[in-house]
Each structure stands twice: as structure tokens, then as C-alpha cells.
Design a protein around this motif. Structure first.
Motif, PDB file in Angstrom:
ATOM      1  N   LYS A 253       6.385  57.568  22.845  1.00 54.04           N
ATOM      2  CA  LYS A 253       5.682  58.830  23.096  1.00 54.04           C
ATOM      3  C   LYS A 253       6.063  59.863  22.037  1.00 54.04           C
ATOM      4  O   LYS A 253       5.194  60.574  21.500  1.00 54.04           O
ATOM      5  CB  LYS A 253       6.025  59.343  24.493  1.00 54.04           C
ATOM      6  CG  LYS A 253       5.316  60.640  24.863  1.00 54.04           C
ATOM      7  CD  LYS A 253       5.667  61.076  26.273  1.00 54.04           C
ATOM      8  CE  LYS A 253       4.979  62.394  26.624  1.00 54.04           C
ATOM      9  NZ  LYS A 253       5.324  62.837  28.011  1.00 54.04           N
ATOM     10  N   GLN A 254       7.336  59.949  21.706  1.00 56.75           N
ATOM     11  CA  GLN A 254       7.781  60.880  20.673  1.00 56.75           C
ATOM     12  C   GLN A 254       7.241  60.483  19.303  1.00 56.75           C
ATOM     13  O   GLN A 254       6.836  61.339  18.504  1.00 56.75           O
ATOM     14  CB  GLN A 254       9.314  60.942  20.652  1.00 56.75           C
ATOM     15  CG  GLN A 254       9.940  61.491  21.906  1.00 56.75           C
ATOM     16  CD  GLN A 254       9.718  62.984  22.080  1.00 56.75           C
ATOM     17  OE1 GLN A 254       9.327  63.685  21.139  1.00 56.75           O
ATOM     18  NE2 GLN A 254       9.965  63.482  23.280  1.00 56.75           N
ATOM     19  N   ASP A 256       4.439  58.939  18.672  1.00 60.00           N
ATOM     20  CA  ASP A 256       3.017  59.260  18.614  1.00 60.00           C
ATOM     21  C   ASP A 256       2.771  60.754  18.464  1.00 60.00           C
ATOM     22  O   ASP A 256       1.696  61.165  18.024  1.00 60.00           O
ATOM     23  CB  ASP A 256       2.304  58.728  19.863  1.00 60.00           C
ATOM     24  CG  ASP A 256       2.287  57.199  19.925  1.00 60.00           C
ATOM     25  OD1 ASP A 256       2.494  56.572  18.865  1.00 60.00           O
ATOM     26  OD2 ASP A 256       2.089  56.652  21.021  1.00 60.00           O
ATOM     27  N   SER A 257       3.753  61.573  18.835  1.00 64.11           N
ATOM     28  CA  SER A 257       3.600  63.020  18.694  1.00 64.11           C
ATOM     29  C   SER A 257       4.249  63.546  17.416  1.00 64.11           C
ATOM     30  O   SER A 257       4.346  64.751  17.222  1.00 64.11           O
ATOM     31  CB  SER A 257       4.189  63.734  19.910  1.00 64.11           C
ATOM     32  OG  SER A 257       5.590  63.556  19.963  1.00 64.11           O
TER      33      SER A 257
END
Length: 490
Positions: A253-254, A256-257
Motif C-alpha cells: 500500500k505504501q 503504491d502511494s
């Protein structure tokens, strides 16, 4: 150590530490890649890998007089530890050069080696984007050894000296509880002073530390810059991680951000290499193992721009073999980077990133049509052969990648002429050295298709070398040969 300025951490006396059992190290090695029949499986697809940690870890075992566990050896990381003379690409818009060549396999005259080499665009220092880096330092009790926290402090101190005025560094520590010990700064003196104050003690709440590091990186996020967490640890996440899948999900998730993750492994005895390599892969960062101050300088000094500054993401390679020219093949290494054929054109499938100036080398061992292969003839091969026409191409190589700020991939493709199979000679120069490293890796992995290729033959194939790292490789081959054959002495 030559080329590395001594620091207080580097010169500190060894720490008193109880012996650690040597059987707690954890690896996630896969079986050696199988042979594929081109008639039924003509396409090979994999994600690039620019990690080098396996080579340094193998070196650590050999320098301590032990052969490494087979699961610790990843042939592609050994090959990619070294640089080769691939042509320099022209621009960031077309950020790769692609090189293909063919040679007779040194350990099997019936087969050929196909080398695919990539070289990334070199990013000038004044063109580097600003970096927001968070050092996540494991100060748990397991790091209380001379080859762990003191060496980690030396490594990160060296990196601090490579930063520019636009770059920011924060330091987070974890040991039972996590804490921020240095607010973002560009001052190398403050960074080194904060590192010098760190001491080991306590248990390892790895997940809590990682969450805090990501929060700090998010608060100081640089749009269009490099935003990365660098975790230094022995990988012994023994507190705070109850679900590995949750940890991986958080990292992805990190990623992808816009916040990537690099892992720096240290130490021995309880080293969890499986964790270190896997979380770096999921974090689109790099995994390195630091076994000396010289390796720290290489990874975090000489190669910092390659490690931190991405020129292409989600880089995949696909090779399609022509059954009229090639009957069987196998890829040396990349076992844990294999992708499905349909993943190649799917831009939603994550793959490896490549930094400025990075190189990637892949070597296939192939059987020319009509030559004796590893797998015997099949009953209906002759029926399939009737449909074959004259072979102008032996393979078709495709490279797919995205620019750092892009969501849609671009394609580079080129054929490999079948005539190269007939004109192939023994590998020479860089190709010979890369083949020697591949042979060494496969031999350490227990590959039973190496036909008893010996350390002496590997050294002869590599040839005389002048650079430090290549000369060291020859010494490692000699050490491994003596360990496998103690009657030879040494």
C-alpha cells in the motif's frame, strides 16, 4: 578498510556478545529452474532483479570457512553484483540499451548460452531529484554484535556524506517500542551524531517501527522526489508481527502511494534473509547484505544513485524461443521472479524497478534444434517438426517498462538471429566472466546439470582480472573449491 573513512563506530572495540546458534538463519530458496521444451513452453517471462544481497551473503559464508546453504544462493544476484560493458543508452525517454549475444556453453558443448543484458540511463548528479529518506534502525538486543549495529551505523554514516542540500534524512529506531530520534535534516553532522548515540538492547517490534517510519516519510513526502524507507536489521522480527500477509499488504500500500522500501541486512546466526529479500521486493526497493565497511561504501556510496533514483518501474523481460531453432532451454536463476506469460502485457502486475545506471543480466542455457538435450525425444516431435520452416530467428526478446511517473508501459522488442547458434564460439571477455559467475552460483546451488564443472574450470573461464571485486570473486571460487575438496588443502 581501503576507501572508507574510519568512524568512531568502525573503530570501536568489539562488543561482548554470547555465541549465537548458527542454525537459526532463514532462507526461502526455490528449486533450480527446470528445463522447458520449446514445443510446449516457448515463452519465458520474469521480473528484473537488481538485488545483490545473495552475493555478499555467500561471500560471508565462504570467508568464514563454510559453504553457504543452497537456499542462500540466487544466481541472478551473483551475476548482477558485477558491471559489464553494455552500451550506454541515450536518454531518459528510452532509458535502456538491450544487448544479446550467444556463446558455446563452457560446461556442455551440446548447448549454447544466450545472454540478455540491460543497461539503464545514467542520471547526472545535478539532475537527481531531491530525496526524503527515513533510516529505520533495528536497535534490538539481537543487533548487539560487531557485524550488526556498529557496521550499520558506519554504513548509514557513509550515506549521509553522499546527500545533497535538498535531501532530507530522518532516523527512526525500534526495539520493543519505536521512536523518532532525528527530525528531518540535511546536515550530515547531525545525522552522524544521532547514529553514534544508538545502542542495542530490547526485543524487536519490527512492524511498529515500520509503521512509524512510513508515517514520518508521509509527513515529509516530496512530490516528484525520492521517498524511501531504508531499514537496517538482521531481519529478526520476533515481536509485533503476527501476520506476514498484513505486513506485506502494508508495504505494498505504501509502495503504491509513492514510498518505497530498501532493506540492508547485517550479521549472522539469526539472520532472516527470507524476510529481508521478500519485503524489499514487495516495497519496490533493493535488498543488500552488508558484510564489511567496504561493502557498505559500495552499496551506500558508489551505487547510491542506482539504488535510490528510479528511471523505470515494473520492468519485465519476456523471451519467446523459435522451435525451429531451439528445442529446450532453462533460465539460470530468477526462480523467485518468474511471471506468467499473461502478466507481461498486464500493466497491473507489479515487477522490479531499475535505478540510474543499473544493469541487469539474464543468461539462458539453450539446446539448438537437432542437438542432444537434457530431455529425450518425444514420440510426436517429428510430427511437429514437419510444420517448421527455415529459421531466421532463434528467439524474440521483449522488454516492458513504465517511466517513473507513468501508468502505461512501453515496449522494446528485438529478434535474435538463428545464425548466432552456428557461429557461436567460446565466451570471451565480459561474457566469459558472467558465465563463470553463473557457473559458480549454479554449482553452489547443487545444479546437477553442470556436469561436474569444477572451481578450477570456473577460474579459468573467468580469466585474469584486474578490478578488486572481480579479483575477490576468483578468491571466493578458490575457497569454495577447497571446502568442497579438503584433500586439495587451503
Amino acid at each position: 578498510m581501503p576507501g572508507v573513512a574510519p568512524t568512531q563506530a568502525a573503530m570501536a572495540p568489539p562488543l561482548a556478545v554470547a555465541p549465537v546458534p548458527q542454525n537459526r538463519e532463514r532462507y526461502a530458496g526455490k528449486d533450480v529452474s527446470p528445463v522447458h521444451m520449446v514445443q510446449s513452453e516457448p515463452v519465458s517471462t520474469f521480473s528484473v532483479d537488481v538485488d545483490t544481497g545473495a552475493y555478499a551473503n555467500v561471500r560471508r559464508f565462504l570467508m568464514h570457512g563454510n559453504l553457504p546453504p543452497e537456499g542462500a544462493v540466487r544466481t541472478e544476484e551473483m551475476i548482477n553484483y558485477f558491471r559489464y560493458a553494455y552500451p550506454r543508452p541515450d536518454s531518459r525517454e528510452a532509458p535502456f540499451s538491450v544487448t544479446t549475444d550467444v556463446a558455446v556453453t563452457p560446461w556442455n558443448p551440446q548447448t549454447r548460452l544466450l545472454r540478455v543484458g540491460l543497461r539503464g540511463y545514467d542520471l547526472p548528479r545535478d539532475a537527481r531529484p531531491p530525496a526524503n529518506l527515513v533510516f529505520l534502525v533495528d536497535v534490538s538486543g539481537s543487533m548487539n554484535a560487531p557485524d550488526k549495529l556498529p557496521l550499520l551505523k558506519t554504513a548509514l554514516s557513509g550515506l549521509a556524506g553522499e546527500l545533497g542540500p535538498k535531501d532530507k534524512v530522518s532516523i527512526v529506531v525500534y526495539a520493543g517500542a519505536a521512536g523518532l530520534v532525528l527530525e528531518p535534516t540535511s546536515d550530515p553532522r547531525k545525522i552522524r551524531a544521532a547514529l553514534e548515540r544508538l545502542q542495542a538492547g530490547g526485543s524487536t517490534a519490527g512492524a511498529a517501527g515500520l509503521k512509524l517510519a512510513y508515517n514520518v516519510a508521509r509527513e515529509n513526502f516530496i512530490k516528484g522526489g525520492v521517498n524511501r524507507v531504508l531499514i537496517g536489521t538482521d531481519g529478526d522480527f520476533n515481536v509485533g508481527v503476527s501476520n506476514r500477509d498484513d505486513l506485506i499488504a502494508m508495504i505494498e500500500k505504501q509502495r503504491d502511494s509513492g514510498i518505497t522500501l530498501t532493506t540492508l541486512g547485517f550479521g549472522q546466526g539469526n539472520y532472516n534473509e527470507a524476510m529481508m529479500e521478500q519485503i524489499a521486493d514487495h516495497g519496490n526497493g533493493n535488498y543488500s547484505y552488508i558484510d564489511s565497511a567496504l561493502e557498505a561504501k559500495k552499496v551506500l556510496g558508489d551505487e547510491m544513485s542506482s539504488t535510490l533514483f528510479t528511471i523505470a518501474k515494473d520492468v519485465k523481460i519476456q523471451v519467446e524461443f523459435n522451435p525451429a531453432a531451439v528445442s529446450q532451454y532453462r533460465l539460470l536463476g530468477y526462480e523467485n521472479r518468474a511471471l506468467r506469460e499473461e502478466d507481461f502485457d498486464n500493466d497491473k502486475v507489479d515487477a522490479g524497478d531499475i535505478g540510474a545506471g543499473h544493469q541487469v543480466t539474464a543468461i539462458y542455457e539453450i539446446v539448438p534444434a537437432g542437438a542432444k538435450g537434457w530431455i529425450g525425444p518425444r514420440r510426436y516431435d517429428k510430427e511437429a517438426a514437419k510444420a517448421k520452416g527455415p529459421a531466421k530467428e532463434m528467439a524474440y526478446v521483449k522488454l516492458r517498462y513504465k517511466l517513473p511517473d507513468g501508468d502505461t508501459s512501453k515496449l522494446i522488442a528485438r529478434p535474435v538471429a538463428a545464425s548466432l547458434l552456428q557461429t557461436a564460439r567460446a565466451p570471451s571477455g565480459d561474457f566469459a566472466f558472467a558465465s563463470a559467475v553463473a557457473a559458480f552460483g549454479q554449482t553452489l546451488r547443487g545444479d546437477d546439470l553442470m556436469n561436474g564443472y569444477s572451481g578450477v574450470q570456473i577460474e579459468k573461464l573467468a580469466g585474469p582480472q584486474s578490478g578488486y571485486w572481480r579479483q575477490e570473486f576468483l578468491k571466493l571460487v578458490d575457497i569454495a573449491d577447497s571446502l568442497e575438496s579438503p584433500d586439495k588443502g587451503g
